[in-house]
Write an enzyme that holds these catalytic residues in place. Structure first.
Site, PDB file in Angstrom:
ATOM      1  N   ASN A 280       0.904  -1.136  -0.008  1.00 23.97           N
ATOM      2  CA  ASN A 280       0.072   0.244  -0.080  1.00 23.97           C
ATOM      3  C   ASN A 280       1.068   1.402  -0.110  1.00 23.97           C
ATOM      4  O   ASN A 280       1.190   2.197  -0.595  1.00 23.97           O
ATOM      5  CB  ASN A 280      -0.911   0.227   1.560  1.00 23.97           C
ATOM      6  CG  ASN A 280      -2.014  -0.990   0.906  1.00 23.97           C
ATOM      7  OD1 ASN A 280      -2.861  -0.582   0.370  1.00 23.97           O
ATOM      8  ND2 ASN A 280      -2.148  -2.097   1.382  1.00 23.97           N
TER       9      ASN A 280
ATOM     10  N   MET B 278       1.339  -2.692  12.785  1.00 26.07           N
ATOM     11  CA  MET B 278       0.293  -3.654  13.328  1.00 26.07           C
ATOM     12  C   MET B 278       0.184  -3.061  15.024  1.00 26.07           C
ATOM     13  O   MET B 278       0.269  -3.835  15.735  1.00 26.07           O
ATOM     14  CB  MET B 278       1.252  -5.053  13.251  1.00 26.07           C
ATOM     15  CG  MET B 278       1.421  -5.803  12.197  1.00 26.07           C
ATOM     16  SD  MET B 278      -0.750  -6.262  11.306  1.00 26.07           S
ATOM     17  CE  MET B 278      -0.932  -7.150  11.655  1.00 26.07           C
TER      18      MET B 278
ATOM     19  N   ILE C 231      -1.672  -0.543  18.276  1.00 24.68           N
ATOM     20  CA  ILE C 231      -2.599  -0.143  18.304  1.00 24.68           C
ATOM     21  C   ILE C 231      -2.271   1.455  18.294  1.00 24.68           C
ATOM     22  O   ILE C 231      -1.165   1.629  19.426  1.00 24.68           O
ATOM     23  CB  ILE C 231      -3.936  -0.359  18.912  1.00 24.68           C
ATOM     24  CG1 ILE C 231      -3.735  -1.919  19.340  1.00 24.68           C
ATOM     25  CG2 ILE C 231      -4.611   0.626  19.564  1.00 24.68           C
ATOM     26  CD1 ILE C 231      -5.368  -1.849  18.709  1.00 24.68           C
TER      27      ILE C 231
ATOM     28  N   HIS D  35      -8.624  -1.940   6.093  1.00 21.24           N
ATOM     29  CA  HIS D  35      -8.298  -3.057   6.682  1.00 21.24           C
ATOM     30  C   HIS D  35      -8.993  -3.762   5.163  1.00 21.24           C
ATOM     31  O   HIS D  35      -9.938  -3.789   4.541  1.00 21.24           O
ATOM     32  CB  HIS D  35      -9.236  -2.646   7.246  1.00 21.24           C
ATOM     33  CG  HIS D  35      -8.958  -4.271   8.589  1.00 21.24           C
ATOM     34  ND1 HIS D  35      -8.854  -4.907   9.289  1.00 21.24           N
ATOM     35  CD2 HIS D  35     -10.520  -4.936   8.105  1.00 21.24           C
ATOM     36  CE1 HIS D  35      -9.052  -5.431   9.722  1.00 21.24           C
ATOM     37  NE2 HIS D  35     -10.250  -5.566   9.213  1.00 21.24           N
TER      38      HIS D  35
HETATM   39  C1  GRF Z   1      -3.103  -5.259   4.171  1.00 17.88           C
HETATM   40  O1  GRF Z   1      -3.775  -6.159   3.797  1.00 17.88           O
HETATM   41  C2  GRF Z   1      -3.682  -4.322   5.325  1.00 17.88           C
HETATM   42  O2  GRF Z   1      -5.638  -3.658   5.041  1.00 17.88           O
HETATM   43  C3  GRF Z   1      -3.912  -4.431   5.880  1.00 17.88           C
HETATM   44  O3  GRF Z   1      -2.393  -4.739   6.339  1.00 17.88           O
HETATM   45  C4  GRF Z   1      -2.314  -5.310   4.801  1.00 17.88           C
HETATM   46  C5  GRF Z   1      -0.574  -4.215   4.229  1.00 17.88           C
HETATM   47  O4  GRF Z   1       0.328  -5.128   3.114  1.00 17.88           O
HETATM   48  N1  GRF Z   1      -4.582  -3.793   7.100  1.00 17.88           N
HETATM   49  P1  GRF Z   1       0.563  -3.883   2.992  1.00 17.88           P
HETATM   50  O5  GRF Z   1       2.439  -3.831   3.487  1.00 17.88           O
HETATM   51  O6  GRF Z   1       0.596  -2.191   2.472  1.00 17.88           O
HETATM   52  O7  GRF Z   1       1.192  -5.192   1.418  1.00 17.88           O
END
Ligand code: GRF
Length: 187
Positions: free
Chosen positions: A16, A88, A90, A107
């Site tokens: 992402n 990961m 909070i 998410h």
């Molecule tokens: C994604 O699937 C997001 O929805 C979740 O963690 C994942 C992260 O993927 N919160 P990346 O590190 O962006 O490949």
């Protein structure tokens, strides 16, 4: 258009982050990514940040003051949007209040369904017809803030955890950027 300064928080692969970096090269995209923060010094996403000369802050979450360290850095870079992209940890209520600006998260489910971890496994076990992803504002509840947008697809009989993850992440890469465009549409 005056672009906003954004910071992306990651813990892992960073796909992402990669798509946000690539979209932010477009002069009509509302943000520039000025800082990447991670709690994992082995996060692959660090490589994408380095390749694009984006400063990286590796934080030690065992330190009591780690959120203050983040806030200090974020103020230095005049950040007005935090994007949580697979972060990961909070984020505390205190941090949210002290930052006082927008924080968004992506998410891999159609919230409010399947908050938390192991999403794809739970989606399959529950025999869902559809799944997808959600971009939402962050509050102090896990995966709890107001939804900005969702994207979905129909699950096939042949789908498994791997295919669901692949399809969901492809949608995520579009959804995250579209959500950011939506947020700043009227600015
Ligand atoms: C994604 O699937 C997001 O929805 C979740 O963690 C994942 C992260 O993927 N919160 P990346 O590190 O962006 O490949």
């Amino acid at each position: 258009m005056v672009k906003k300064n954004a910071c992306v928080f990651i813990s892992g692969y960073g796909s992402n982050l990669k798509s946000l970096i690539s979209n932010s090269r477009n002069q009509n995209f509302p943000i520039n990514i000025k800082l990447v923060i991670t709690n994992n010094k082995h996060a692959k996403g660090i490589i994408f940040a380095k390749q694009n000369s984006i400063p990286i802050l590796i934080i030690n979450t065992k330190k009591n003051s780690f959120e203050n360290d983040i806030l200090r850095e974020i103020r230095k870079y005049k950040i007005s949007l935090i994007c949580l992209a697979g972060y990961m940890k909070i984020i505390s209520k205190k941090f949210i209040n002290n930052f006082g600006k927008k924080i968004i998260n992506i998410h891999p489910s159609l919230l409010p369904k399947f908050k938390g971890l192991d999403t794809f496994k739970r989606v399959l076990n529950n025999n869902e017809k559809k799944t997808g992803c959600t971009v939402h504002f962050v509050n102090d509840k896990l995966d709890g803030g107001k939804t900005i947008l969702q994207k979905s697809f129909f699950i096939k009989k042949s789908d498994n955890i791997k295919t669901l993850k692949y399809k969901t992440q492809k949608l995520e890469h579009r959804a995250f950027s579209e959500a950011i465009i939506n947020i700043y549409r009227y600015d």
